[in-house]
Design a protein around this motif. Structure first.
Motif, PDB file in Angstrom:
ATOM      1  N   ASN A  89     -58.215  -8.334  38.384  1.00  0.00           N
ATOM      2  CA  ASN A  89     -57.711  -9.702  38.540  1.00  0.00           C
ATOM      3  C   ASN A  89     -57.204  -9.959  39.959  1.00  0.00           C
ATOM      4  OD1 ASN A  89     -58.228 -10.259  35.833  1.00  0.00           O
ATOM      5  ND2 ASN A  89     -56.211  -9.508  35.195  1.00  0.00           N
ATOM      6  N   ASP A  90     -57.870  -9.354  40.929  1.00  0.00           N
ATOM      7  CA  ASP A  90     -57.430  -9.479  42.317  1.00  0.00           C
ATOM      8  C   ASP A  90     -57.620 -10.903  42.811  1.00  0.00           C
ATOM      9  OD1 ASP A  90     -56.661  -8.928  44.931  1.00  0.00           O
ATOM     10  OD2 ASP A  90     -58.716  -8.442  45.523  1.00  0.00           O
ATOM     11  N   ARG A  91     -56.527 -11.508  43.241  1.00  0.00           N
ATOM     12  CA  ARG A  91     -56.590 -12.850  43.811  1.00  0.00           C
ATOM     13  C   ARG A  91     -56.148 -12.832  45.272  1.00  0.00           C
ATOM     14  NH1 ARG A  91     -54.468 -13.437  38.670  1.00  0.00           N
ATOM     15  NH2 ARG A  91     -55.701 -14.709  37.235  1.00  0.00           N
ATOM     16  N   SER A  92     -56.102 -11.647  45.867  1.00  0.00           N
ATOM     17  CA  SER A  92     -55.653 -11.534  47.244  1.00  0.00           C
ATOM     18  C   SER A  92     -56.781 -11.904  48.192  1.00  0.00           C
ATOM     19  CB  SER A  92     -55.200 -10.105  47.539  1.00  0.00           C
ATOM     20  OG  SER A  92     -56.318  -9.242  47.603  1.00  0.00           O
ATOM     21  N   ALA A  93     -56.400 -12.056  49.456  1.00  0.00           N
ATOM     22  CA  ALA A  93     -57.389 -12.361  50.486  1.00  0.00           C
ATOM     23  C   ALA A  93     -57.969 -11.096  51.091  1.00  0.00           C
ATOM     24  CB  ALA A  93     -56.743 -13.220  51.577  1.00  0.00           C
ATOM     25  N   LEU A  94     -57.502  -9.927  50.649  1.00  0.00           N
ATOM     26  CA  LEU A  94     -58.007  -8.677  51.207  1.00  0.00           C
ATOM     27  C   LEU A  94     -59.440  -8.428  50.760  1.00  0.00           C
ATOM     28  CD1 LEU A  94     -54.707  -8.044  50.804  1.00  0.00           C
ATOM     29  CD2 LEU A  94     -55.462  -5.837  51.665  1.00  0.00           C
ATOM     30  N   THR A  95     -60.250  -7.984  51.700  1.00  0.00           N
ATOM     31  CA  THR A  95     -61.615  -7.607  51.367  1.00  0.00           C
ATOM     32  C   THR A  95     -61.618  -6.202  50.766  1.00  0.00           C
ATOM     33  OG1 THR A  95     -62.027  -6.600  53.525  1.00  0.00           O
ATOM     34  CG2 THR A  95     -62.444  -8.974  53.319  1.00  0.00           C
ATOM     35  N   THR A  96     -62.748  -5.811  50.223  1.00  0.00           N
ATOM     36  CA  THR A  96     -62.862  -4.460  49.668  1.00  0.00           C
ATOM     37  C   THR A  96     -62.623  -3.411  50.751  1.00  0.00           C
ATOM     38  OG1 THR A  96     -64.448  -5.239  48.015  1.00  0.00           O
ATOM     39  CG2 THR A  96     -64.388  -2.869  48.452  1.00  0.00           C
ATOM     40  N   ASN A  97     -63.139  -3.658  51.952  1.00  0.00           N
ATOM     41  CA  ASN A  97     -62.933  -2.718  53.060  1.00  0.00           C
ATOM     42  C   ASN A  97     -61.455  -2.607  53.426  1.00  0.00           C
ATOM     43  OD1 ASN A  97     -65.645  -2.114  53.273  1.00  0.00           O
ATOM     44  ND2 ASN A  97     -66.034  -3.599  54.902  1.00  0.00           N
ATOM     45  N   GLU A  98     -60.743  -3.723  53.362  1.00  0.00           N
ATOM     46  CA  GLU A  98     -59.313  -3.697  53.688  1.00  0.00           C
ATOM     47  C   GLU A  98     -58.520  -2.962  52.615  1.00  0.00           C
ATOM     48  OE1 GLU A  98     -58.872  -7.782  56.362  1.00  0.00           O
ATOM     49  OE2 GLU A  98     -58.881  -7.899  54.177  1.00  0.00           O
ATOM     50  N   TRP A  99     -58.896  -3.137  51.356  1.00  0.00           N
ATOM     51  CA  TRP A  99     -58.246  -2.371  50.289  1.00  0.00           C
ATOM     52  C   TRP A  99     -58.494  -0.875  50.484  1.00  0.00           C
ATOM     53  CZ3 TRP A  99     -54.427  -3.724  47.455  1.00  0.00           C
ATOM     54  CH2 TRP A  99     -54.289  -5.021  46.964  1.00  0.00           C
ATOM     55  N   THR A 100     -59.712  -0.537  50.871  1.00  0.00           N
ATOM     56  CA  THR A 100     -60.045   0.874  51.102  1.00  0.00           C
ATOM     57  C   THR A 100     -59.238   1.433  52.267  1.00  0.00           C
ATOM     58  OG1 THR A 100     -62.298   0.507  50.286  1.00  0.00           O
ATOM     59  CG2 THR A 100     -61.924   2.475  51.628  1.00  0.00           C
ATOM     60  N   LEU A 101     -59.126   0.655  53.340  1.00  0.00           N
ATOM     61  CA  LEU A 101     -58.354   1.085  54.508  1.00  0.00           C
ATOM     62  C   LEU A 101     -56.891   1.297  54.135  1.00  0.00           C
ATOM     63  CD1 LEU A 101     -58.361   1.548  57.612  1.00  0.00           C
ATOM     64  CD2 LEU A 101     -57.838  -0.891  57.860  1.00  0.00           C
ATOM     65  N   LEU A 102     -56.337   0.371  53.385  1.00  0.00           N
ATOM     66  CA  LEU A 102     -54.941   0.478  52.950  1.00  0.00           C
ATOM     67  C   LEU A 102     -54.731   1.739  52.114  1.00  0.00           C
ATOM     68  CD1 LEU A 102     -52.819  -2.453  51.570  1.00  0.00           C
ATOM     69  CD2 LEU A 102     -52.861  -0.287  50.359  1.00  0.00           C
ATOM     70  N   SER A 103     -55.642   1.954  51.181  1.00  0.00           N
ATOM     71  CA  SER A 103     -55.543   3.139  50.323  1.00  0.00           C
ATOM     72  C   SER A 103     -55.640   4.424  51.136  1.00  0.00           C
ATOM     73  CB  SER A 103     -56.650   3.095  49.265  1.00  0.00           C
ATOM     74  OG  SER A 103     -56.630   4.244  48.454  1.00  0.00           O
ATOM     75  N   ASN A 104     -56.525   4.433  52.134  1.00  0.00           N
ATOM     76  CA  ASN A 104     -56.687   5.623  52.978  1.00  0.00           C
ATOM     77  C   ASN A 104     -55.431   5.897  53.800  1.00  0.00           C
ATOM     78  OD1 ASN A 104     -59.266   6.054  52.041  1.00  0.00           O
ATOM     79  ND2 ASN A 104     -60.270   5.049  53.767  1.00  0.00           N
ATOM     80  N   PHE A 105     -54.785   4.841  54.290  1.00  0.00           N
ATOM     81  CA  PHE A 105     -53.541   5.004  55.047  1.00  0.00           C
ATOM     82  C   PHE A 105     -52.480   5.696  54.190  1.00  0.00           C
ATOM     83  CE2 PHE A 105     -53.992   1.293  58.303  1.00  0.00           C
ATOM     84  CZ  PHE A 105     -54.958   2.020  58.956  1.00  0.00           C
ATOM     85  N   LEU A 106     -52.277   5.169  53.005  1.00  0.00           N
ATOM     86  CA  LEU A 106     -51.238   5.712  52.128  1.00  0.00           C
ATOM     87  C   LEU A 106     -51.573   7.140  51.703  1.00  0.00           C
ATOM     88  CD1 LEU A 106     -50.490   2.591  49.881  1.00  0.00           C
ATOM     89  CD2 LEU A 106     -49.403   3.287  52.023  1.00  0.00           C
ATOM     90  N   HIS A 107     -52.854   7.384  51.455  1.00  0.00           N
ATOM     91  CA  HIS A 107     -53.265   8.731  51.051  1.00  0.00           C
ATOM     92  C   HIS A 107     -53.063   9.723  52.195  1.00  0.00           C
ATOM     93  CE1 HIS A 107     -55.434  11.892  48.990  1.00  0.00           C
ATOM     94  NE2 HIS A 107     -56.242  12.021  50.022  1.00  0.00           N
ATOM     95  N   ALA A 108     -53.401   9.308  53.419  1.00  0.00           N
ATOM     96  CA  ALA A 108     -53.233  10.192  54.580  1.00  0.00           C
ATOM     97  C   ALA A 108     -51.770  10.557  54.771  1.00  0.00           C
ATOM     98  CB  ALA A 108     -53.777   9.510  55.837  1.00  0.00           C
ATOM     99  N   PHE A 109     -50.896   9.593  54.551  1.00  0.00           N
ATOM    100  CA  PHE A 109     -49.465   9.846  54.705  1.00  0.00           C
ATOM    101  C   PHE A 109     -48.959  10.782  53.607  1.00  0.00           C
ATOM    102  CE2 PHE A 109     -44.995   9.210  55.005  1.00  0.00           C
ATOM    103  CZ  PHE A 109     -44.739   8.734  56.279  1.00  0.00           C
ATOM    104  N   ASP A 110     -49.304  10.466  52.377  1.00  0.00           N
ATOM    105  CA  ASP A 110     -48.788  11.253  51.250  1.00  0.00           C
ATOM    106  C   ASP A 110     -49.352  12.667  51.237  1.00  0.00           C
ATOM    107  OD1 ASP A 110     -47.384   9.014  50.496  1.00  0.00           O
ATOM    108  OD2 ASP A 110     -48.866   8.364  49.009  1.00  0.00           O
TER     109      ASP A 110
END
Length: 286
Positions: A43-64
């Motif tokens: 139910n994603d209604r954000s303006a983020l693209t799939t690539n941006e969601w992937t980038l965000l997820s990669n950032f958090l994963h790299a940190f954790d």
């Protein structure tokens, strides 16, 4: 058999496919909650693209993935286990300082964008941004592990930097956003900013224009845009504005605090060596 003990099972055709019910003895229906999808984009209604969601997820994963919290807690436990006379020795406190700061190096190294830059551009990024980015990372980790409630760490910090400076650091840390994910993402933005260093004029150093500056601007824009969209997605435009502003202000306040640090040759040599080691590892990594 007593008819009262026989359950009345309804015809399955009368049960909706979207709702599941349990029939009780009193003929009451209990609505069972429908399990939610595990997808981040449900139910994603954000303006983020799939690539941006992937980038965000990669950032958090790299940190954790660095598991910094556990390593710092282990270093603090080791420090606290020492005899009181040894706990404040700089050689013993160095391990905690290294864990707080050097964690930012492997995080940046995980970014493909960093490796896409020429070596000279990487070197300039490290020279301009690593110290402040590492300090932001260290402040964030201090908050997450509640380091100043550890009396050994608190006393060591006061001895190294002075009680007034540590009090100011604690006030700055208290202003950090409660959503740690935002700070993790912002650390990446700082790492790839044009410059977030303390400006010190040196007429012996040539002002160098970064090669591939267009690529650097592109990276900055992608990261900052992704964070802004994520803020709007989480909080709406009205709340996103002060939160983004606060992230920037936290860094400006930190830079101001860093200018107050009085020189200490022994301590500064240790800190400089940690920064140098982290920077060298980033430049030669490929």
């Amino acid at each position: 058999m007593d008819p009262k003990l026989i359950r009345n099972i309804p015809d399955s055709s009368t049960i909706s496919k979207d709702e599941q019910y349990v029939q009780t003895i009193d003929n009451k229906r209990i609505l069972l909650p429908r399990p939610l999808s595990l997808s981040l984009l449900r139910n994603d209604r954000s303006a983020l693209t799939t690539n941006e969601w992937t980038l965000l997820s990669n950032f958090l994963h790299a940190f954790d993935q660095q598991n910094a919290f556990t390593r710092i807690q282990y270093s603090l436990a080791e420090l606290s286990s020492l005899p009181p006379k040894l706990r404040l020795k700089l050689s013993e406190v160095t391990n905690v300082l290294r864990e707080l700061f050097s964690n930012v190096g492997p995080i940046i190294e995980r970014s493909p964008d960093f490796h896409s830059l020429p070596v000279d551009t990487r070197q300039l990024l490290i020279n301009h941004n690593l110290f402040v980015t590492g300090a932001v990372n260290a402040f964030f980790l201090c908050r997450e592990v509640d380091i100043f409630h550890n009396m050994t760490a608190f006393n060591a910090s006061n001895q190294l930097y002075g009680s007034e400076l540590i009090a100011e650091c604690r006030r700055n840390i208290a202003q950090y956003d409660s959503n740690g994910s935002l700070i993790k993402i912002f650390i990446f933005i700082l790492a790839f900013s044009s410059s977030c260093s303390i400006v010190k004029y040196d007429n012996q150093v040539n002002i160098t224009i970064m090669s591939s500056s267009i690529n650097l601007v592109r990276i900055q824009n992608v990261y900052a845009t992704m964070l802004w969209k994520y803020l709007v997605y989480l909080y709406g435009f009205k709340e996103a504005v002060p939160r983004f502003t606060r992230l920037v202000k936290n860094v400006l306040d930190l830079i101001r605090i860093l200018t107050w640090i009085t020189p200490n040759e022994t301590r500064d040599l240790v800190v400089d060596s940690i920064v140098t080691e982290t920077g060298r590892a980033l430049v030669i990594a490929d």
